[in-house]
Structure formats: structure tokens, C-alpha cells
Design a protein around this motif. Structure first.
Motif, PDB file in Angstrom:
ATOM      1  N   ALA A 142       0.067  -7.577  13.127  1.00 16.94           N
ATOM      2  CA  ALA A 142      -1.114  -6.710  12.988  1.00 16.94           C
ATOM      3  C   ALA A 142      -1.710  -6.404  14.353  1.00 16.94           C
ATOM      4  O   ALA A 142      -2.128  -5.268  14.639  1.00 16.94           O
ATOM      5  CB  ALA A 142      -2.149  -7.381  12.092  1.00 16.94           C
ATOM      6  N   GLU A 143      -1.742  -7.425  15.220  1.00 19.55           N
ATOM      7  CA  GLU A 143      -2.300  -7.223  16.555  1.00 19.55           C
ATOM      8  C   GLU A 143      -1.486  -6.194  17.347  1.00 19.55           C
ATOM      9  O   GLU A 143      -2.043  -5.357  18.061  1.00 19.55           O
ATOM     10  CB  GLU A 143      -2.345  -8.552  17.322  1.00 19.55           C
ATOM     11  CG  GLU A 143      -3.316  -9.577  16.779  1.00 19.55           C
ATOM     12  CD  GLU A 143      -2.765 -10.330  15.572  1.00 19.55           C
ATOM     13  OE1 GLU A 143      -3.492 -11.138  14.997  1.00 19.55           O
ATOM     14  OE2 GLU A 143      -1.575 -10.082  15.212  1.00 19.55           O
ATOM     15  N   GLY A 144      -0.162  -6.276  17.216  1.00 23.36           N
ATOM     16  CA  GLY A 144       0.696  -5.340  17.932  1.00 23.36           C
ATOM     17  C   GLY A 144       0.530  -3.914  17.435  1.00 23.36           C
ATOM     18  O   GLY A 144       0.526  -2.959  18.226  1.00 23.36           O
ATOM     19  N   ARG A 145       0.379  -3.765  16.105  1.00 22.43           N
ATOM     20  CA  ARG A 145       0.194  -2.415  15.550  1.00 22.43           C
ATOM     21  C   ARG A 145      -1.140  -1.815  15.988  1.00 22.43           C
ATOM     22  O   ARG A 145      -1.215  -0.624  16.315  1.00 22.43           O
ATOM     23  CB  ARG A 145       0.286  -2.460  14.021  1.00 22.43           C
ATOM     24  CG  ARG A 145       1.703  -2.686  13.508  1.00 22.43           C
ATOM     25  CD  ARG A 145       1.811  -2.393  12.024  1.00 22.43           C
ATOM     26  NE  ARG A 145       1.034  -3.331  11.229  1.00 22.43           N
ATOM     27  CZ  ARG A 145       1.465  -4.508  10.791  1.00 22.43           C
ATOM     28  NH1 ARG A 145       2.700  -4.893  11.104  1.00 22.43           N
ATOM     29  NH2 ARG A 145       0.700  -5.295  10.052  1.00 22.43           N
ATOM     30  N   VAL A 146      -2.193  -2.619  16.032  1.00 25.04           N
ATOM     31  CA  VAL A 146      -3.501  -2.126  16.466  1.00 25.04           C
ATOM     32  C   VAL A 146      -3.457  -1.741  17.941  1.00 25.04           C
ATOM     33  O   VAL A 146      -3.985  -0.700  18.349  1.00 25.04           O
ATOM     34  CB  VAL A 146      -4.601  -3.182  16.217  1.00 25.04           C
ATOM     35  CG1 VAL A 146      -5.904  -2.771  16.889  1.00 25.04           C
ATOM     36  CG2 VAL A 146      -4.815  -3.373  14.724  1.00 25.04           C
ATOM     37  N   ALA A 147      -2.781  -2.576  18.750  1.00 25.39           N
ATOM     38  CA  ALA A 147      -2.664  -2.256  20.175  1.00 25.39           C
ATOM     39  C   ALA A 147      -1.871  -0.974  20.381  1.00 25.39           C
ATOM     40  O   ALA A 147      -2.214  -0.139  21.236  1.00 25.39           O
ATOM     41  CB  ALA A 147      -1.997  -3.420  20.918  1.00 25.39           C
ATOM     42  N   SER A 201       3.066   6.413   9.934  1.00 29.52           N
ATOM     43  CA  SER A 201       4.379   5.973   9.442  1.00 29.52           C
ATOM     44  C   SER A 201       5.163   5.250  10.525  1.00 29.52           C
ATOM     45  O   SER A 201       5.873   4.275  10.249  1.00 29.52           O
ATOM     46  CB  SER A 201       5.173   7.161   8.903  1.00 29.52           C
ATOM     47  OG  SER A 201       5.488   8.068   9.953  1.00 29.52           O
ATOM     48  N   TRP A 202       5.040   5.701  11.777  1.00 32.61           N
ATOM     49  CA  TRP A 202       5.756   5.042  12.872  1.00 32.61           C
ATOM     50  C   TRP A 202       5.220   3.633  13.118  1.00 32.61           C
ATOM     51  O   TRP A 202       5.967   2.733  13.495  1.00 32.61           O
ATOM     52  CB  TRP A 202       5.633   5.870  14.151  1.00 32.61           C
ATOM     53  CG  TRP A 202       6.372   7.181  14.092  1.00 32.61           C
ATOM     54  CD1 TRP A 202       7.425   7.497  13.288  1.00 32.61           C
ATOM     55  CD2 TRP A 202       6.084   8.359  14.841  1.00 32.61           C
ATOM     56  NE1 TRP A 202       7.832   8.793  13.496  1.00 32.61           N
ATOM     57  CE2 TRP A 202       7.034   9.354  14.448  1.00 32.61           C
ATOM     58  CE3 TRP A 202       5.146   8.680  15.804  1.00 32.61           C
ATOM     59  CZ2 TRP A 202       7.043  10.636  14.984  1.00 32.61           C
ATOM     60  CZ3 TRP A 202       5.149   9.955  16.352  1.00 32.61           C
ATOM     61  CH2 TRP A 202       6.089  10.923  15.941  1.00 32.61           C
ATOM     62  N   LEU A 203       3.933   3.439  12.912  1.00 29.97           N
ATOM     63  CA  LEU A 203       3.329   2.124  13.160  1.00 29.97           C
ATOM     64  C   LEU A 203       3.447   1.195  11.967  1.00 29.97           C
ATOM     65  O   LEU A 203       3.350  -0.026  12.116  1.00 29.97           O
ATOM     66  CB  LEU A 203       1.847   2.292  13.535  1.00 29.97           C
ATOM     67  CG  LEU A 203       1.567   3.014  14.844  1.00 29.97           C
ATOM     68  CD1 LEU A 203       0.061   3.173  15.055  1.00 29.97           C
ATOM     69  CD2 LEU A 203       2.178   2.274  16.023  1.00 29.97           C
ATOM     70  N   GLY A 204       3.639   1.786  10.773  1.00 25.45           N
ATOM     71  CA  GLY A 204       3.784   0.960   9.587  1.00 25.45           C
ATOM     72  C   GLY A 204       2.470   0.436   9.035  1.00 25.45           C
ATOM     73  O   GLY A 204       2.450  -0.620   8.388  1.00 25.45           O
ATOM     74  N   PHE A 205       1.362   1.158   9.270  1.00 28.20           N
ATOM     75  CA  PHE A 205       0.076   0.724   8.725  1.00 28.20           C
ATOM     76  C   PHE A 205       0.009   0.916   7.213  1.00 28.20           C
ATOM     77  O   PHE A 205      -0.645   0.174   6.499  1.00 28.20           O
ATOM     78  CB  PHE A 205      -1.080   1.530   9.356  1.00 28.20           C
ATOM     79  CG  PHE A 205      -1.633   0.916  10.608  1.00 28.20           C
ATOM     80  CD1 PHE A 205      -2.421  -0.221  10.557  1.00 28.20           C
ATOM     81  CD2 PHE A 205      -1.352   1.474  11.843  1.00 28.20           C
ATOM     82  CE1 PHE A 205      -2.926  -0.783  11.706  1.00 28.20           C
ATOM     83  CE2 PHE A 205      -1.851   0.921  13.000  1.00 28.20           C
ATOM     84  CZ  PHE A 205      -2.649  -0.211  12.934  1.00 28.20           C
ATOM     85  N   LEU A 206       0.668   1.999   6.731  1.00 25.65           N
ATOM     86  CA  LEU A 206       0.579   2.390   5.314  1.00 25.65           C
ATOM     87  C   LEU A 206      -0.864   2.656   4.917  1.00 25.65           C
ATOM     88  O   LEU A 206      -1.293   2.392   3.790  1.00 25.65           O
ATOM     89  CB  LEU A 206       1.195   1.304   4.410  1.00 25.65           C
ATOM     90  CG  LEU A 206       2.660   0.942   4.701  1.00 25.65           C
ATOM     91  CD1 LEU A 206       3.144  -0.130   3.742  1.00 25.65           C
ATOM     92  CD2 LEU A 206       3.543   2.182   4.599  1.00 25.65           C
ATOM     93  N   ASP A 207      -1.636   3.155   5.865  1.00 26.98           N
ATOM     94  CA  ASP A 207      -3.038   3.512   5.613  1.00 26.98           C
ATOM     95  C   ASP A 207      -3.314   4.807   6.371  1.00 26.98           C
ATOM     96  O   ASP A 207      -3.927   4.818   7.440  1.00 26.98           O
ATOM     97  CB  ASP A 207      -3.972   2.392   6.076  1.00 26.98           C
ATOM     98  CG  ASP A 207      -5.412   2.619   5.611  1.00 26.98           C
ATOM     99  OD1 ASP A 207      -5.726   3.753   5.176  1.00 26.98           O
ATOM    100  OD2 ASP A 207      -6.211   1.674   5.679  1.00 26.98           O
ATOM    101  N   VAL A 245      -5.644   5.854  10.071  1.00 28.34           N
ATOM    102  CA  VAL A 245      -5.081   6.364  11.323  1.00 28.34           C
ATOM    103  C   VAL A 245      -5.606   7.766  11.616  1.00 28.34           C
ATOM    104  O   VAL A 245      -6.023   8.071  12.742  1.00 28.34           O
ATOM    105  CB  VAL A 245      -3.544   6.348  11.280  1.00 28.34           C
ATOM    106  CG1 VAL A 245      -2.972   7.000  12.534  1.00 28.34           C
ATOM    107  CG2 VAL A 245      -3.029   4.921  11.152  1.00 28.34           C
ATOM    108  N   VAL A 246      -5.603   8.634  10.591  1.00 30.01           N
ATOM    109  CA  VAL A 246      -6.109   9.992  10.780  1.00 30.01           C
ATOM    110  C   VAL A 246      -7.583   9.963  11.183  1.00 30.01           C
ATOM    111  O   VAL A 246      -8.023  10.709  12.060  1.00 30.01           O
ATOM    112  CB  VAL A 246      -5.910  10.830   9.498  1.00 30.01           C
ATOM    113  CG1 VAL A 246      -6.635  12.170   9.595  1.00 30.01           C
ATOM    114  CG2 VAL A 246      -4.426  11.058   9.234  1.00 30.01           C
ATOM    115  N   GLY A 247      -8.343   9.079  10.576  1.00 33.35           N
ATOM    116  CA  GLY A 247      -9.759   8.957  10.919  1.00 33.35           C
ATOM    117  C   GLY A 247      -9.969   8.476  12.337  1.00 33.35           C
ATOM    118  O   GLY A 247     -10.878   8.947  13.040  1.00 33.35           O
TER     119      GLY A 247
END
Length: 631
Positions: A391-396, A423-429, A433-435
Motif C-alpha cells: 500500500a505504501e508503494g502504491r501511494v508513493a 489500473s496501472w497502480l492496482g488501487f481498484l478505486d 485516483v481521479v479525485g
């Protein structure tokens, strides 16, 4: 001091130099209707083409910035030359021999600075090319062979060799009549303790040409270990060489770029050669500087980069960190293009020259075809290096990449890449991300707005007004008719010559239009000999000043208001409308005088004025009833 070029020779240059060919060397032209052509203006930035060329009249005019003139004026302005230098440039291109008022043709004394410097570079290119066959140049020939280039390839690109001595080129050019100062000014020589010495020594030489094909500088590659200079040594800034505006290979690539709508930006001279030889003829490279704003302006004009015509710019960068950094720099400048921009990176990190030598021509073509959008490349470059498994890596990674997405000016494209980023980061949210991207974009706009408000004073409306020569208010039909009649008199004199000379200057109520009308009289009128011997040039020559001359050019290039070619009926209608407006003005004036008269005190004057009013109203009715027959 240079002698004055004879007027008859200037005229021969104008007649020989086709304006569509000359302008076409600098920008792509498309059909604008009525025999005219249009493209993106080379004198100001614009998104839609407003630069018009009228080949039949030998004129150009931009309806955006109001620049205009004939083929000599174009060359003078686009290449920043004096009038004489522009004439000499065109004379050399079209094989017109020039004579000067002081006497015969003596180039060393009478040619302009640019012409002299270009000739010096042309002679230097010949010298270097000849030296490539010398025994000393074996190391240069081996360098080319090691990279898969033949002797024929070297000849095609004009590659040469600079001998290792101190004064080989200087002595050669001095023997050709060039002065030490010319060699120093042109960057071909450096100042030594005993005078000029060769700037390039013991190096492989690439001639750098401008878009028209003139040699204006050189790129020199180090060949020996004992050479302590830089790996590549380029010509310094000179009156004819501005590295921020020069693209190596553009003289060879311009036709393919304009035809295919695709330009391929590579990093070096050998990469340009490899691409051209491999079947990618739209390849170009910068010369010792990053790809910047001025380079973009050059490409936009060749690509017809506008909302209506979109092409492709493909950047090829090395796959290493430096290449990624170059791509991100390109991203910062990219949105000056309307054109779609891409990046092509070979997975193993090879540049086009290495790729061609290792895997052949098809591999170079495949590299270009495997391009990815520049936005995607820049975003993915920011994501790389982060651990997307945590999760930390995706947020960074989001924090690193979101500013790139937020910088995309096109709102729809920005939203699309925000969705892709999720989709590239894999957040599934996706909404998160758009916000985040939207929030960053909003903050950026607010900072820009506050900064602009703090740093700039309220604009001076008068100072900010466009420089254009169009004086008419488009809502004033009387001014519109005056403008149309002048256009007909310039472009189709045969349609209005039977009546036009009878129209007085006072019937053109807009002062600039009256000045054009006066210039036509000075040029001999529509029934004079100038109509058959260069009518528009004669009117331009007769104009009172440059402002009037610019308006003559504008009127000569601007298409008539009706879409079809004007005929007798249309021309007659315009003349009648102008005369009706003139009659209306005179009727109003006479009525005003009549109201001020006392019939009892001045009966004769009152009666004469009344008769004048009746005659004018009768004439106006005849114009409306009989049309052109009443003129």
C-alpha cells in the motif's frame, strides 16, 4: 560598402522566385481555395492556419499578425536578413546573376554578410569532404564503417574530415577570398596568438544545413584519445547559426514530414543517418541542445499542426536514466503541439544507429512503429521503482505520477489517464485516483491565477490591440463595400476598370482605404499601362508608407466575400453599392445645407440647392433601378 543591386535585377529575382516554393521550404501549405494556399504562420504562434499565400500574385499575408509582402519580404523576415541579403539569397537559389550600381559583380566586396558566411561554409564543407579520402582520415573512415556506413552514405550526408593541423581550413578559405574576420564571425576559426586558427581539428565533420539546404554550421566528433576537447564540438552561435532553431537533417526530412505528417526526433547525427537509410526519412535531431520551444515551432509549421490537421511526433530516447529524463523534458514542452506525441524506446537500450547495425533496417522501422504515447511513457516512468505490491508503494507511486497527469491540459485526456493510472497502480478505486488528480489540477490552476494577478498590472488596451491594418468595422456595410471594391480593383482589375477610375478618393471614407485608392491613382489607374505590367507591385510601390503598403498586400491576398470567383454581375453590384452609399452621404449633406438656408433671404441659392437635392435623389433611384448601367 556594398553597391546597390540594380532594380531590373531585383525585378528578375521576384519573377524567378516562386513564392509558394520559397514559403513551402519553411511550412506546409494546403489549398485555401481561389488559387491561394494556407499554413501556420512562421511569424507568430497560432493553432489554426491564417497565413495565406497567393502564388499568382507573388504575395503572402497573415490575417492573424498582419505580416505580409512579396517573396523578398518573406525571406527577409523569416531569415532575419537585410533587403540586399534576401535578394542575394534568392538570386543564388534561382540562378539569377546580380549587378550592382557601382559596377561589375565582385562578391567579396558587395555581397551581404549572410551570403558571405553561407558561401564560406559551403566551401568549408567541400574542403572537409575532400579530406575524408586522405591518408590521415583513415580513423574517420573506420569510425563510419564500424557503424555500418558506406562511402556512398558519407557522400549523401556530406560528411567530411577536418585535418589535425592548426591552419588547414583557414589557409584554404583565405585562398578563396574570405577574410579573417569572416572566418571568425562564422565560427569556422578561433582567434589564436598569431591570427585565426582552425576551430575544428582532427575530427569527423557533419555539415549542418538550414531548412533551405544551406550549410550554416558543423558538428564535429572526436576521434582520437589525445583530443582533450568535448566528444562533440559544434559551431558556436553566429549570425547564421542559432542552435535553438536548427534541426539536423531537416533539409532532407522536410518533404517526408509534410507528406506523411510524422516527424521522428532522435538524439544524434548517426541516428539520423541510420533512420534515413533504414527507411525512416522523417528523422531529425537537435544540434548540441535539448529539443525546445523554437524547434517545436519549426515542426508545427511543417506538420500543419492545427486542430484540423494532426500528425505525429515520435521521440526516440535511450532506455537509460538519461533517456527517461530527456523524455520528461519533452513532456514539459509537448503540449505546445496539437499533434499527437509518442516515445519509442528500444527495450535493450540501443539507439537507432546501434539497432540498425545489430539487427538491420527492419528493426529500426519496427522501433518507430512500436511507439507509445508520450503521456503514458512519462507516467509509467514515474511509477517505475516503486513497490506496487504494498500500500505504501502504491501511494508513493501515485504521489509521483499524479502531478504528471494533472499537468495534461486537455480535460478529457486528463480524466482518461487518471483512470488508467488507477489500473496501472492496482488501487481498484477509480474515484479516489481521479479525485486526487483533479485536486492537484485545481491547485495548480489556483496558484497560476494568484501568481498572474500578483505579478501583472491591468493591461493597456491600446497597447495590447493587434497591429493589423484592417481598419473596417465588420458590422459597417459601407466600409465592407469599400474594402470589397478595392480588392476587386487589385485582384480583378478587368472587372471594374470601366468605372473604377471615376470613383473619387472621397468616396472611400476610411482613411487607410482612401490611401490605397490614392496609391492606385499614383500607379496610373486601372486604365494605365501598369495594369498589364505588374499592377499589384506598382500599387505597392506607389503606397505612401509601409502601413499602406501592408494594407495593399492584405487586400491583394484576401479572398472576395462571395465563395465563387467574382464575375461582371458581382463586380457591378459592388460598384453600385459603393456609389449608392456615396449618394446617400451627399444627399444628407445637401439636406443639411438646405435646412440652414432661408428661402426668403437667399432664394437663388435655396433653389439651386433644392435642384441639387432632386438630381441626387433621381440619380440614387436610377442606381437602384438600373444598377451598373446607371454608373
Amino acid at each position: 560598402m556594398a553597391g546597390r543591386i540594380r532594380d531590373e535585377d531585383v525585378k528578375r529575382v521576384r519573377e524567378a522566385a516562386r513564392i509558394d516554393e520559397v514559403v513551402g521550404e519553411h511550412l506546409q501549405l494546403r489549398n485555401a481555395g481561389g488559387g491561394n494556399l494556407k499554413g501556420l504562420c512562421p511569424f507568430h504562434d497560432e493553432k489554426s492556419p491564417s497565413f495565406n499565400v497567393a502564388p499568382a500574385k507573388g504575395l503572402f499575408h497573415c490575417f492573424g499578425c498582419q505580416e505580409g509582402g512579396d517573396v523578398i519580404e518573406f525571406v527577409k523576415k523569416v531569415e532575419h536578413l537585410t533587403f540586399s541579403e534576401a535578394v542575394e539569397r534568392l538570386a543564388a537559389q534561382y540562378n539569377v546573376e546580380l549587378r550592382y550600381e557601382e559596377g561589375g559583380y565582385t562578391p567579396g566586396r558587395q555581397q551581404g554578410q549572410r551570403t558571405r558566411l553561407v558561401e564560406a561554409h559551403r566551401a568549408a564543407a567541400v574542403f572537409f569532404a575532400e579530406q575524408l579520402g586522405s591518408a590521415e582520415a583513415m580513423v574517420a573512415r573506420q569510425f563510419l564503417a564500424d557503424r555500418g556506413f558506406t562511402q556512398a552514405d558519407a557522400e549523401h550526408f556530406g560528411i567530411g574530415y577536418a585535418p589535425a593541423g592548426w591552419e588547414h581550413l583557414v589557409r584554404y578559405l583565405r585562398g578563396k577570398g574570405f577574410t579573417p574576420q569572416e572566418l571568425l564571425t562564422g565560427g569556422l576559426a578561433s582567434e589564436g596568438r598569431r591570427g585565426p586558427m582552425d576551430r575544428f581539428r582532427g575530427r569527423l565533420m557533419w555539415p549542418i544545413r538550414d531548412i533551405g539546404g544551406d550549410v550554416i554550421g558543423f558538428g564535429a566528433r572526436r576521434l582520437r584519445d589525445d583530443d582533450n576537447g568535448p566528444k562533440y564540438l559544434n559551431t558556436p552561435e553566429t549570425p547564421i547559426y542559432k542552435k535553438s532553431q536548427v534541426l539536423y537533417g531537416l533539409d532532407l526530412a522536410k518533404k517526408d514530414i509534410a507528406k506523411s505528417g510524422r516527424a521522428v526526433v532522435v538524439e544524434g547525427y548517426t541516428d539520423v543517418m541510420a533512420c534515413h537509410l533504414a527507411g525512416v526519412p522523417g528523422a531529425i535531431a537537435t544540434c548540441g541542445t535539448a529539443f525546445g520551444e523554437d524547434h517545436i515551432k519549426v515542426l508545427r509549421r511543417l506538420l500543419m499542426d492545427s486542430d484540423g490537421f494532426r500528425g505525429e511526433v515520435i521521440y526516440t530516447f535511450d532506455g537509460d536514466a538519461a533517456g527517461q529524463k530527456a523524455a520528461l523534458r519533452a513532456f514539459e514542452e509537448d503540449q505546445r503541439f496539437v499533434t499527437r506525441t509518442f516515445v519509442a524506446v528500444e527495450p535493450s537500450g540501443m539507439d537507432p544507429c546501434d539497432l540498425r547495425q545489430t539487427k538491420g533496417d527492419q528493426a529500426v522501422r519496427d522501433l518507430v512503429d512500436s511507439r507509445v504515447p508520450l503521456f503514458e511513457f512519462a507516467i509509467r516512468s514515474r511509477i517505475e521503482g516503486h513497490d506496487l505490491g504494498t500500500a505504501e508503494g502504491r501511494v508513493a507511486a501515485l504521489d509521483a505520477a499524479a502531478p504528471i497527469v494533472a499537468d495534461i491540459k486537455d480535460q478529457a485526456l486528463r480524466h482518461t489517464y487518471a483512470v488508467r493510472l488507477d489500473s496501472w497502480l492496482g488501487f481498484l478505486d477509480e474515484r479516489f485516483v481521479v479525485g486526487r488528480v483533479a485536486q492537484l489540477a485545481r491547485w495548480k490552476r489556483e496558484r497560476a491565477t494568484k501568481g498572474a494577478a500578483a505579478e501583472s498590472a491591468p493591461p493597456d488596451r491600446a497597447a495590447a490591440a493587434p497591429r493589423g491594418s484592417r481598419p473596417a468595422d465588420g458590422r459597417d456595410t459601407r466600409q465592407t463595400v469599400q474594402r470589397e471594391v478595392l480588392k476587386l480593383a487589385l485582384q480583378y482589375p478587368g472587372l471594374v476598370a470601366w468605372a473604377f477610375d471615376g470613383f473619387g478618393v472621397d468616396e472611400f471614407t476610411v482613411p487607410p482605404y482612401a490611401a490605397v485608392r490614392t496609391a492606385m491613382d499614383t500607379a496610373g489607374g486601372l486604365n494605365g499601362p501598369a495594369v498589364d505590367a505588374g499592377w499589384i507591385p506598382a500599387v505597392r510601390e506607389a503606397a505612401a508608407d509601409d502601413t499602406v503598403r501592408a494594407l495593399v498586400t492584405e487586400l491583394a491576398v484576401e479572398a472576395p466575400y462571395q465563395s465563387r470567383v467574382p464575375d461582371d454581375v458581382y463586380a457591378g453590384g459592388c460598384l453600385v453599392s459603393l456609389r449608392v452609399y456615396s449618394a446617400d452621404a451627399r444627399i444628407a449633406d445637401v439636406k443639411s445645407r438646405l435646412q440652414r438656408l432661408d428661402p426668403a433671404a437667399a432664394p437663388e441659392e435655396y433653389a439651386a440647392t433644392f435642384r441639387e437635392l432632386m438630381d441626387l435623389e433621381k440619380y440614387r433611384r436610377s442606381l437602384l433601378d438600373s444598377g451598373a448601367a446607371a454608373l
